[in-house]
Design a protein around this motif. Structure first.
Motif, PDB file in Angstrom:
ATOM      1  N   LYS A  46       0.830  -1.208   0.000  1.00 39.48           N
ATOM      2  CA  LYS A  46       0.000   0.000   0.000  1.00 39.48           C
ATOM      3  C   LYS A  46       0.862   1.255   0.000  1.00 39.48           C
ATOM      4  N   GLU A  47       1.886   1.283   0.857  1.00 42.21           N
ATOM      5  CA  GLU A  47       2.766   2.454   0.929  1.00 42.21           C
ATOM      6  C   GLU A  47       3.546   2.629  -0.368  1.00 42.21           C
ATOM      7  N   LEU A  48       4.062   1.529  -0.913  1.00 36.25           N
ATOM      8  CA  LEU A  48       4.860   1.610  -2.141  1.00 36.25           C
ATOM      9  C   LEU A  48       4.010   2.061  -3.325  1.00 36.25           C
ATOM     10  N   LEU A  49       2.799   1.559  -3.411  1.00 35.43           N
ATOM     11  CA  LEU A  49       1.911   1.969  -4.511  1.00 35.43           C
ATOM     12  C   LEU A  49       1.509   3.436  -4.382  1.00 35.43           C
ATOM     13  N   SER A  50       1.462   3.946  -3.149  1.00 33.53           N
ATOM     14  CA  SER A  50       1.118   5.368  -2.978  1.00 33.53           C
ATOM     15  C   SER A  50       2.223   6.260  -3.557  1.00 33.53           C
ATOM     16  N   PHE A  51       3.477   5.787  -3.505  1.00 33.41           N
ATOM     17  CA  PHE A  51       4.568   6.547  -4.124  1.00 33.41           C
ATOM     18  C   PHE A  51       4.363   6.630  -5.638  1.00 33.41           C
ATOM     19  N   ILE A  52       3.906   5.537  -6.232  1.00 35.53           N
ATOM     20  CA  ILE A  52       3.665   5.523  -7.677  1.00 35.53           C
ATOM     21  C   ILE A  52       2.500   6.444  -8.030  1.00 35.53           C
ATOM     22  N   GLU A  53       1.436   6.369  -7.250  1.00 34.55           N
ATOM     23  CA  GLU A  53       0.243   7.189  -7.512  1.00 34.55           C
ATOM     24  C   GLU A  53       0.559   8.681  -7.430  1.00 34.55           C
ATOM     25  N   ASN A  54       1.497   9.047  -6.572  1.00 35.66           N
ATOM     26  CA  ASN A  54       1.838  10.462  -6.377  1.00 35.66           C
ATOM     27  C   ASN A  54       3.204  10.815  -6.957  1.00 35.66           C
ATOM     28  N   PHE A  55       3.657  10.012  -7.908  1.00 37.06           N
ATOM     29  CA  PHE A  55       5.021  10.167  -8.424  1.00 37.06           C
ATOM     30  C   PHE A  55       5.263  11.556  -9.011  1.00 37.06           C
ATOM     31  N   THR A  56       4.323  12.086  -9.763  1.00 37.56           N
ATOM     32  CA  THR A  56       4.546  13.373 -10.446  1.00 37.56           C
ATOM     33  C   THR A  56       4.578  14.555  -9.489  1.00 37.56           C
ATOM     34  N   THR A  57       3.957  14.418  -8.325  1.00 35.63           N
ATOM     35  CA  THR A  57       3.839  15.567  -7.413  1.00 35.63           C
ATOM     36  C   THR A  57       4.672  15.443  -6.149  1.00 35.63           C
ATOM     37  N   SER A  58       5.328  14.317  -5.937  1.00 31.67           N
ATOM     38  CA  SER A  58       6.088  14.136  -4.709  1.00 31.67           C
ATOM     39  C   SER A  58       7.431  13.468  -5.016  1.00 31.67           C
ATOM     40  N   GLY A  59       8.229  13.298  -3.993  1.00 34.17           N
ATOM     41  CA  GLY A  59       9.533  12.681  -4.178  1.00 34.17           C
ATOM     42  C   GLY A  59      10.597  13.694  -4.573  1.00 34.17           C
ATOM     43  N   GLU A  60      11.836  13.283  -4.440  1.00 37.16           N
ATOM     44  CA  GLU A  60      12.998  14.132  -4.743  1.00 37.16           C
ATOM     45  C   GLU A  60      13.618  13.678  -6.063  1.00 37.16           C
ATOM     46  N   SER A  61      13.656  14.582  -7.038  1.00 38.88           N
ATOM     47  CA  SER A  61      14.200  14.227  -8.352  1.00 38.88           C
ATOM     48  C   SER A  61      15.682  13.890  -8.237  1.00 38.88           C
ATOM     49  N   PHE A  62      16.096  12.888  -9.037  1.00 38.54           N
ATOM     50  CA  PHE A  62      17.489  12.438  -9.015  1.00 38.54           C
ATOM     51  C   PHE A  62      17.952  12.243 -10.452  1.00 38.54           C
ATOM     52  N   GLY A  63      19.142  12.753 -10.789  1.00 36.56           N
ATOM     53  CA  GLY A  63      19.650  12.605 -12.149  1.00 36.56           C
ATOM     54  C   GLY A  63      19.067  13.649 -13.080  1.00 36.56           C
ATOM     55  N   ASN A  64      19.437  13.554 -14.364  1.00 40.38           N
ATOM     56  CA  ASN A  64      19.034  14.583 -15.334  1.00 40.38           C
ATOM     57  C   ASN A  64      17.693  14.313 -16.006  1.00 40.38           C
ATOM     58  N   GLY A  65      17.168  13.087 -15.900  1.00 40.56           N
ATOM     59  CA  GLY A  65      15.852  12.787 -16.451  1.00 40.56           C
ATOM     60  C   GLY A  65      15.758  12.900 -17.948  1.00 40.56           C
ATOM     61  N   ASP A  66      16.871  12.704 -18.659  1.00 49.60           N
ATOM     62  CA  ASP A  66      16.870  12.813 -20.117  1.00 49.60           C
ATOM     63  C   ASP A  66      15.926  11.811 -20.774  1.00 49.60           C
ATOM     64  N   ARG A  67      16.063  10.547 -20.383  1.00 50.87           N
ATOM     65  CA  ARG A  67      15.229   9.502 -20.986  1.00 50.87           C
ATOM     66  C   ARG A  67      14.141   9.020 -20.028  1.00 50.87           C
ATOM     67  N   ASN A  68      14.558   8.716 -18.801  1.00 50.33           N
ATOM     68  CA  ASN A  68      13.636   8.213 -17.790  1.00 50.33           C
ATOM     69  C   ASN A  68      13.738   9.106 -16.552  1.00 50.33           C
ATOM     70  N   ARG A  69      12.667   9.152 -15.783  1.00 51.53           N
ATOM     71  CA  ARG A  69      12.675   9.977 -14.573  1.00 51.53           C
ATOM     72  C   ARG A  69      12.946   9.109 -13.358  1.00 51.53           C
ATOM     73  N   ILE A  70      13.795   9.610 -12.465  1.00 53.47           N
ATOM     74  CA  ILE A  70      14.098   8.901 -11.222  1.00 53.47           C
ATOM     75  C   ILE A  70      13.783   9.832 -10.053  1.00 53.47           C
ATOM     76  N   LYS A  71      13.086   9.284  -9.053  1.00 49.24           N
ATOM     77  CA  LYS A  71      12.803  10.046  -7.843  1.00 49.24           C
ATOM     78  C   LYS A  71      13.137   9.209  -6.614  1.00 49.24           C
ATOM     79  N   LEU A  72      13.505   9.920  -5.545  1.00 45.99           N
ATOM     80  CA  LEU A  72      13.837   9.282  -4.279  1.00 45.99           C
ATOM     81  C   LEU A  72      12.712   9.516  -3.277  1.00 45.99           C
ATOM     82  N   PHE A  73      12.417   8.480  -2.494  1.00 47.07           N
ATOM     83  CA  PHE A  73      11.385   8.552  -1.464  1.00 47.07           C
ATOM     84  C   PHE A  73      11.928   7.930  -0.175  1.00 47.07           C
ATOM     85  N   ASP A  74      11.401   8.383   0.968  1.00 46.77           N
ATOM     86  CA  ASP A  74      11.778   7.800   2.259  1.00 46.77           C
ATOM     87  C   ASP A  74      10.941   6.551   2.513  1.00 46.77           C
ATOM     88  N   PHE A  75      11.627   5.472   2.894  1.00 52.05           N
ATOM     89  CA  PHE A  75      10.952   4.192   3.119  1.00 52.05           C
ATOM     90  C   PHE A  75      11.778   3.382   4.108  1.00 52.05           C
TER      91      PHE A  75
END
Length: 251
Positions: A14-43
């Motif tokens: 449930k907690e992990l899926l909530s990160f996916i559901e809110n991926f665009t509006t939460s989390g800390e961006s990591f890397g340049n995101g040229d091809r794929n987007r990477i975000k960091l979350f506390d877990f």
């Protein structure tokens, strides 16, 4: 949606899926995101790394649903296989796929986030790093062990090996960006071709050839000659491709 979890974290769905559901509006961006987007979350008092793969083209949307595994599924599958082989990679947690009418719409790979001391890229650009020669030789031995275990890491490029300095001495290596990989017996030609994307620096190739030969059935001269051949060929193609890109951008 299809969601597959590491059994260790099955109760955290449930907690992990909530990160996916809110991926665009939460989390800390990591890397340049040229091809794929990477975000960091506390877990679990640690950081996790969620990689959102770029939406595939129409043909691949269909293919990833009905014909072959998505990049997220392959990343998860290969991470588990590497772990079984005793090869370092950040611990895999889950992969998630969302489908639309045509096929795969978006997909995510979740793993723990590791902070290395260096990557191989640091070795290419900073010859003055402490214990430089030891690290390069240890990395070469690690690559040899990959080959011996039948791992052909197709993205064996400078940023995809994390390097850790152990407190008790020695070094540890972990692979990231895992979705392109083959598992098969590797001959001499395949081994050298696999290492050809790492560095254009001749002096690094000389050290790597010397170290690889210590563990293999070829001399350092044989290793150097073939590795330098494939390295030069890769660099020639790379720079030709970059020149074409600049030419078309200039129009």
């Amino acid at each position: 949606m299809r969601a597959v979890f590491n059994p260790t974290y099955q109760d955290d769905k449930k907690e992990l899926l909530s990160f996916i559901e809110n991926f665009t509006t939460s989390g800390e961006s990591f890397g340049n995101g040229d091809r794929n987007r990477i975000k960091l979350f506390d877990f679990k008092a640690r950081k996790i790394n969620i990689k959102a793969f770029k939406t595939p083209n129409l043909i691949n949307q269909f293919a990833y649903k009905y014909i072959r595994h998505s990049k997220a599924e392959r990343s998860f599958e290969y991470a588990n296989k590497l772990t079984d082989l005793g090869i370092g990679t950040p611990e895999p947690i889950a992969y998630i796929e969302n489908y639309g009418g045509l096929g795969l719409k978006d997909s995510y790979y979740i793993s723990f986030h590791d902070e290395p001391k260096y990557t191989y890229r640091d070795l290419v650009h900073h010859f003055d790093l402490p214990h430089y020669d030891k690290i390069l030789r240890a990395f070469t031995k690690f690559s040899f062990q990959l080959h011996e275990k039948g791992v052909e890491f197709l993205d064996h490029s400078p940023g995809n090996t994390l390097i850790y300095v152990k407190p008790e001495g020695g070094f540890e290596f972990k692979l990231v960006d895992l979705n392109r990989m083959r598992f098969r017996a590797l001959d001499f030609d395949s081994r050298m071709k696999n290492l050809s994307r790492l560095t254009p620096k001749r002096e690094m190739i000389e050290v790597m050839a010397d170290e690889y030969a210590k563990h293999y059935t070829k001399t350092s001269v044989e290793v150097f000659d073939l590795l330098w051949h494939y390295t030069s060929e890769f660099q020639r193609k790379f720079h030709k491709k970059q020149a074409l890109k600049r030419k078309f951008k200039g129009r």
